[in-house]
Every structure is written in structure tokens, then in C-alpha cells.
Design a protein around this motif. Sequence first.
Motif, PDB file in Angstrom:
ATOM      1  N   CYS A 141       0.806  -1.228   0.000  1.00  0.00           N
ATOM      2  CA  CYS A 141       0.000   0.000   0.000  1.00  0.00           C
ATOM      3  C   CYS A 141       0.836   1.273   0.000  1.00  0.00           C
ATOM      4  O   CYS A 141       0.313   2.360  -0.246  1.00  0.00           O
ATOM      5  CB  CYS A 141      -0.969   0.003   1.171  1.00  0.00           C
ATOM      6  SG  CYS A 141      -0.179   0.114   2.801  1.00  0.00           S
ATOM      7  N   GLY A 142       2.135   1.188   0.292  1.00  0.00           N
ATOM      8  CA  GLY A 142       3.024   2.344   0.230  1.00  0.00           C
ATOM      9  C   GLY A 142       3.031   3.233   1.452  1.00  0.00           C
ATOM     10  O   GLY A 142       3.667   4.281   1.454  1.00  0.00           O
ATOM     11  N   VAL A 143       2.352   2.853   2.528  1.00  0.00           N
ATOM     12  CA  VAL A 143       2.311   3.668   3.731  1.00  0.00           C
ATOM     13  C   VAL A 143       3.650   3.558   4.478  1.00  0.00           C
ATOM     14  O   VAL A 143       4.319   2.528   4.425  1.00  0.00           O
ATOM     15  CB  VAL A 143       1.118   3.248   4.632  1.00  0.00           C
ATOM     16  CG1 VAL A 143       1.364   1.893   5.261  1.00  0.00           C
ATOM     17  CG2 VAL A 143       0.854   4.282   5.700  1.00  0.00           C
ATOM     18  N   ASN A 144       4.036   4.643   5.145  1.00  0.00           N
ATOM     19  CA  ASN A 144       5.256   4.641   5.956  1.00  0.00           C
ATOM     20  C   ASN A 144       4.955   3.855   7.227  1.00  0.00           C
ATOM     21  O   ASN A 144       4.184   4.294   8.079  1.00  0.00           O
ATOM     22  CB  ASN A 144       5.676   6.076   6.283  1.00  0.00           C
ATOM     23  CG  ASN A 144       7.000   6.127   7.011  1.00  0.00           C
ATOM     24  OD1 ASN A 144       7.470   5.150   7.585  1.00  0.00           O
ATOM     25  ND2 ASN A 144       7.629   7.286   6.990  1.00  0.00           N
ATOM     26  N   ARG A 145       5.574   2.688   7.381  1.00  0.00           N
ATOM     27  CA  ARG A 145       5.279   1.813   8.516  1.00  0.00           C
ATOM     28  C   ARG A 145       5.848   2.327   9.831  1.00  0.00           C
ATOM     29  O   ARG A 145       5.525   1.790  10.882  1.00  0.00           O
ATOM     30  CB  ARG A 145       5.768   0.396   8.222  1.00  0.00           C
ATOM     31  CG  ARG A 145       4.974  -0.229   7.069  1.00  0.00           C
ATOM     32  CD  ARG A 145       5.269  -1.686   6.899  1.00  0.00           C
ATOM     33  NE  ARG A 145       6.597  -1.861   6.320  1.00  0.00           N
ATOM     34  CZ  ARG A 145       7.074  -3.016   5.907  1.00  0.00           C
ATOM     35  NH1 ARG A 145       6.350  -4.108   6.014  1.00  0.00           N
ATOM     36  NH2 ARG A 145       8.277  -3.094   5.393  1.00  0.00           N
ATOM     37  N   ASN A 146       6.653   3.385   9.803  1.00  0.00           N
ATOM     38  CA  ASN A 146       7.110   4.016  11.040  1.00  0.00           C
ATOM     39  C   ASN A 146       6.004   4.881  11.634  1.00  0.00           C
ATOM     40  O   ASN A 146       5.969   5.106  12.836  1.00  0.00           O
ATOM     41  CB  ASN A 146       8.335   4.900  10.779  1.00  0.00           C
ATOM     42  CG  ASN A 146       9.527   4.109  10.327  1.00  0.00           C
ATOM     43  OD1 ASN A 146       9.835   3.063  10.877  1.00  0.00           O
ATOM     44  ND2 ASN A 146      10.199   4.591   9.302  1.00  0.00           N
ATOM     45  N   VAL A 148       2.385   4.629  10.537  1.00  0.00           N
ATOM     46  CA  VAL A 148       1.088   3.956  10.546  1.00  0.00           C
ATOM     47  C   VAL A 148       1.319   2.453  10.374  1.00  0.00           C
ATOM     48  O   VAL A 148       2.113   2.047   9.538  1.00  0.00           O
ATOM     49  CB  VAL A 148       0.199   4.470   9.375  1.00  0.00           C
ATOM     50  CG1 VAL A 148      -1.131   3.742   9.357  1.00  0.00           C
ATOM     51  CG2 VAL A 148       0.009   5.966   9.455  1.00  0.00           C
ATOM     52  N   ALA A 149       0.587   1.674  11.149  1.00  0.00           N
ATOM     53  CA  ALA A 149       0.657   0.221  10.979  1.00  0.00           C
ATOM     54  C   ALA A 149      -0.358  -0.181   9.918  1.00  0.00           C
ATOM     55  O   ALA A 149      -1.522   0.188   9.986  1.00  0.00           O
ATOM     56  CB  ALA A 149       0.349  -0.479  12.297  1.00  0.00           C
ATOM     57  N   CYS A 150       0.085  -0.905   8.917  1.00  0.00           N
ATOM     58  CA  CYS A 150      -0.841  -1.350   7.871  1.00  0.00           C
ATOM     59  C   CYS A 150      -1.176  -2.819   8.090  1.00  0.00           C
ATOM     60  O   CYS A 150      -0.467  -3.536   8.779  1.00  0.00           O
ATOM     61  CB  CYS A 150      -0.262  -1.105   6.480  1.00  0.00           C
ATOM     62  SG  CYS A 150       1.106  -2.181   6.050  1.00  0.00           S
ATOM     63  N   SER A 151      -2.275  -3.268   7.486  1.00  0.00           N
ATOM     64  CA  SER A 151      -2.706  -4.655   7.679  1.00  0.00           C
ATOM     65  C   SER A 151      -2.475  -5.512   6.438  1.00  0.00           C
ATOM     66  O   SER A 151      -3.096  -6.548   6.269  1.00  0.00           O
ATOM     67  CB  SER A 151      -4.196  -4.673   8.051  1.00  0.00           C
ATOM     68  OG  SER A 151      -4.948  -4.047   7.022  1.00  0.00           O
ATOM     69  N   CYS A 152      -1.581  -5.070   5.591  1.00  0.00           N
ATOM     70  CA  CYS A 152      -1.294  -5.813   4.360  1.00  0.00           C
ATOM     71  C   CYS A 152      -0.554  -7.109   4.684  1.00  0.00           C
ATOM     72  O   CYS A 152       0.264  -7.164   5.599  1.00  0.00           O
ATOM     73  CB  CYS A 152      -0.431  -4.974   3.412  1.00  0.00           C
ATOM     74  SG  CYS A 152      -1.227  -3.453   2.868  1.00  0.00           S
ATOM     75  N   LYS A 153      -0.858  -8.125   3.907  1.00  0.00           N
ATOM     76  CA  LYS A 153      -0.147  -9.399   4.023  1.00  0.00           C
ATOM     77  C   LYS A 153       1.000  -9.351   3.019  1.00  0.00           C
ATOM     78  O   LYS A 153       0.769  -9.350   1.816  1.00  0.00           O
ATOM     79  CB  LYS A 153      -1.065 -10.567   3.684  1.00  0.00           C
ATOM     80  CG  LYS A 153      -2.244 -10.677   4.596  1.00  0.00           C
ATOM     81  CD  LYS A 153      -1.919 -11.584   5.719  1.00  0.00           C
ATOM     82  CE  LYS A 153      -3.201 -11.793   6.521  1.00  0.00           C
ATOM     83  NZ  LYS A 153      -2.974 -12.137   7.864  1.00  0.00           N
ATOM     84  N   ASN A 154       2.206  -9.289   3.507  1.00  0.00           N
ATOM     85  CA  ASN A 154       3.376  -9.175   2.637  1.00  0.00           C
ATOM     86  C   ASN A 154       4.224 -10.434   2.669  1.00  0.00           C
ATOM     87  O   ASN A 154       5.437 -10.377   2.608  1.00  0.00           O
ATOM     88  CB  ASN A 154       4.230  -7.964   3.037  1.00  0.00           C
ATOM     89  CG  ASN A 154       3.540  -6.667   2.734  1.00  0.00           C
ATOM     90  OD1 ASN A 154       2.936  -6.518   1.674  1.00  0.00           O
ATOM     91  ND2 ASN A 154       3.600  -5.723   3.666  1.00  0.00           N
ATOM     92  N   GLU A 155       3.560 -11.562   2.775  1.00  0.00           N
ATOM     93  CA  GLU A 155       4.305 -12.812   2.790  1.00  0.00           C
ATOM     94  C   GLU A 155       4.726 -13.156   1.370  1.00  0.00           C
ATOM     95  O   GLU A 155       3.907 -13.182   0.457  1.00  0.00           O
ATOM     96  CB  GLU A 155       3.443 -13.937   3.350  1.00  0.00           C
ATOM     97  CG  GLU A 155       3.139 -13.779   4.809  1.00  0.00           C
ATOM     98  CD  GLU A 155       2.327 -14.945   5.347  1.00  0.00           C
ATOM     99  OE1 GLU A 155       2.437 -16.058   4.791  1.00  0.00           O
ATOM    100  OE2 GLU A 155       1.594 -14.728   6.307  1.00  0.00           O
ATOM    101  N   ARG A 156       5.979 -13.402   1.207  1.00  0.00           N
ATOM    102  CA  ARG A 156       6.493 -13.819  -0.090  1.00  0.00           C
ATOM    103  C   ARG A 156       6.872 -15.291  -0.013  1.00  0.00           C
ATOM    104  O   ARG A 156       7.591 -15.704   0.895  1.00  0.00           O
ATOM    105  CB  ARG A 156       7.737 -13.003  -0.473  1.00  0.00           C
ATOM    106  CG  ARG A 156       7.454 -11.567  -0.724  1.00  0.00           C
ATOM    107  CD  ARG A 156       8.722 -10.878  -1.169  1.00  0.00           C
ATOM    108  NE  ARG A 156       8.508  -9.445  -1.270  1.00  0.00           N
ATOM    109  CZ  ARG A 156       9.453  -8.579  -1.481  1.00  0.00           C
ATOM    110  NH1 ARG A 156      10.696  -8.976  -1.598  1.00  0.00           N
ATOM    111  NH2 ARG A 156       9.182  -7.293  -1.562  1.00  0.00           N
TER     112      ARG A 156
END
Length: 172
Positions: A141-146, A148-156
Motif C-alpha cells: 500500500c506504500g504507507v510509511n510503517r514508522n 502507521v501500521a498497515c494490515s497488508c499481508k506481505n508474505e512472499r
Amino acid sequence: MNIKLAELEHRKGEPLPFQVTLDADELKKRHHEIRGITPVTASGEAVQLGNLYYVKGSMKADVNFVCARCLNPFVDQATVDFSETFALSDDPILQDDEDSDILPLEGDEIELDSLLQEDFLLAMPTFPLCEEDCKGLCPTCGVNRNEVACSCKNERVDPRLAGLADFFKDSK
């Protein structure tokens, strides 16, 4: 700035203090990660002991970078210590040890500017980080994780190992 060897010889082992300001524009041109820099002030001392010449000190500057993970600009207060040893180019100590850290001297002066620029640039990070534990941007999603916490699943999953995932589903 140049330090004359004759002046060091006359001091008979007494350190010669020096202070020099390096060209900030030249440093910025030579390192692609530096976005801005204040003048680099270097202070130190030079001394002759026996056949060797020693130069040591510290450099300070504020350096502007862009974080390699989150792309936020930040300022780093860089302090770089330096220590170099020189010998005349015809000194036998240089021929005896080819892998030594002793630099050969041509002429009757130690040329400091290029040496200090090199030491400063080598101390600059290749991938500057705003914080050592910077979480960076979410690749989905491109959000700065420092911030905001995002709920994207980024499992590769490595496609070469995808078959193993199916194997373990059956064993549950």
C-alpha cells in the motif's frame, strides 16, 4: 591545506595543530546520497616521530540524507575520526611491507585536502537510514510503517518452494 615536512622536523616531535575547512560542494558532488552538507571542519595535529609522519584528528559536519527505507529526509551530525601515517617514498619501510597502511610521500609537503575528503566520503553510509530500526514503506500500500501500521499481508513465497506449502497443508 599543506603541511610542510621541514616545519615538522623543526618541532622535534612536538605536535603541530591544524584546522581546515573542506569544500562542501565538492563532497556533495562526489557522494550521490548526500543531499546537502554544511562546511566540514577538520581539526587535528601532525607530528614527526623518527622517519614517520603522523596526522590525526576529527572532522564534523551536518549532512542531509534521504532514508533508503522510508524516503524521509533527515540530518545526520557526522563526526569522522582520521589517522594517517606517512613515510618518504624512498624509505625502506615502504619496500619491506607492501600491505602496510603507511602512505608514501612525494615532495616536501603533506597534502591534506584530498586525503581528508577521501576519509570523510568513505565514512558516509551507502544506504543512509533515518533510524537503525526504520521499518520503511509497505510494498503493497506504500504507507510509511514508522508512522502507521498497515494490515497488508506481505508474505512472499519462493516459487521454488510453493509445492512444500501444499505438502504441509495436508499434514494439519
